[in-house]
Design a protein around this motif. Sequence first.
Motif, PDB file in Angstrom:
ATOM      1  N   LYS A 232      13.956 -27.055 -28.292  1.00  0.00           N
ATOM      2  CA  LYS A 232      14.021 -26.074 -27.207  1.00  0.00           C
ATOM      3  C   LYS A 232      15.441 -25.954 -26.669  1.00  0.00           C
ATOM      4  CE  LYS A 232      11.587 -24.550 -23.090  1.00  0.00           C
ATOM      5  NZ  LYS A 232      10.414 -24.799 -22.197  1.00  0.00           N
TER       6      LYS A 232
ATOM      7  N   GLY B 154      17.282 -23.759 -28.994  1.00  0.00           N
ATOM      8  CA  GLY B 154      16.720 -22.438 -29.261  1.00  0.00           C
ATOM      9  C   GLY B 154      16.222 -22.267 -30.673  1.00  0.00           C
TER      10      GLY B 154
ATOM     11  N   ASP C 270       6.045 -22.661 -27.095  1.00  0.00           N
ATOM     12  CA  ASP C 270       7.480 -22.622 -27.402  1.00  0.00           C
ATOM     13  C   ASP C 270       7.801 -21.730 -28.597  1.00  0.00           C
ATOM     14  OD1 ASP C 270       7.948 -24.299 -25.298  1.00  0.00           O
ATOM     15  OD2 ASP C 270       8.455 -26.069 -26.493  1.00  0.00           O
TER      16      ASP C 270
END
Length: 242
Positions: free
Chosen positions: A83, A86, A111
């Motif tokens: 996360k 990205g 996510d």
Amino acid sequence: MKLGNKVKLLAVVCAADVILLGGLCRTVLGNRPVHAAAGNGAWVQEGGETMERAKGLEGKCVALTFDDGPHKECTAQLLDGLKERGVRATFFLMGQNIEGNEELVKRMHDDGHLIGNHSFSHVQLTKAGARSVCQAVDRTSMMIEDITGERPQYMRPPFGDWNEELECDVGMTTVLWSVDSLDWKLRNKNKIVKRVLKDVEDGDIILMHDIFPTSVQAALELVDTLTRQGYTFVTVDELLID
């Protein structure tokens, strides 16, 4: 895309269906070979028919995939790291490890990671019998669907142990790999990273496991290194062409 002697066998053929991906050098559709055309992301089938690379993918792409989870600690650390960067990956979940880790599965989905099926337990499926395999795979799919609201469409059999009969019975898209990190064996971050970087090419699917701390460390270092080298990370459904 480098074209060498290494043939990346990432297709499981069932009847007339075949799956192609960006790093594939050669596969077979029936008796008709399909060859990669270097440089333009397309494949030219004998007879002149051209099959395009997945739309929207530009530059060098690679897919990180993780088997055997979820693991309460390692998977959580991996999700944190991905996360922060990205990056979206693909997780092939084992049914017996889902109970108690439902929040991790939900987080994967939220996510934007792709969730696939790794059967219920780590057994050789070709020796288990088609009925037992279908029950185990379906049980795992139902567990994932109960948590995410989406039934997985992709599966990876433990050990890559699969055949055409099971492919047709299960009715899911089977995803193997082209680069094996051997993280389960090496258990050393630097050795895992070195092995993958030695072999990785555009369009590869990298096999790792999210149940070892060294694998998590290696995966995040690979993301950083390959990003600097111009690679984009995608999920396997973005890389594959039906």
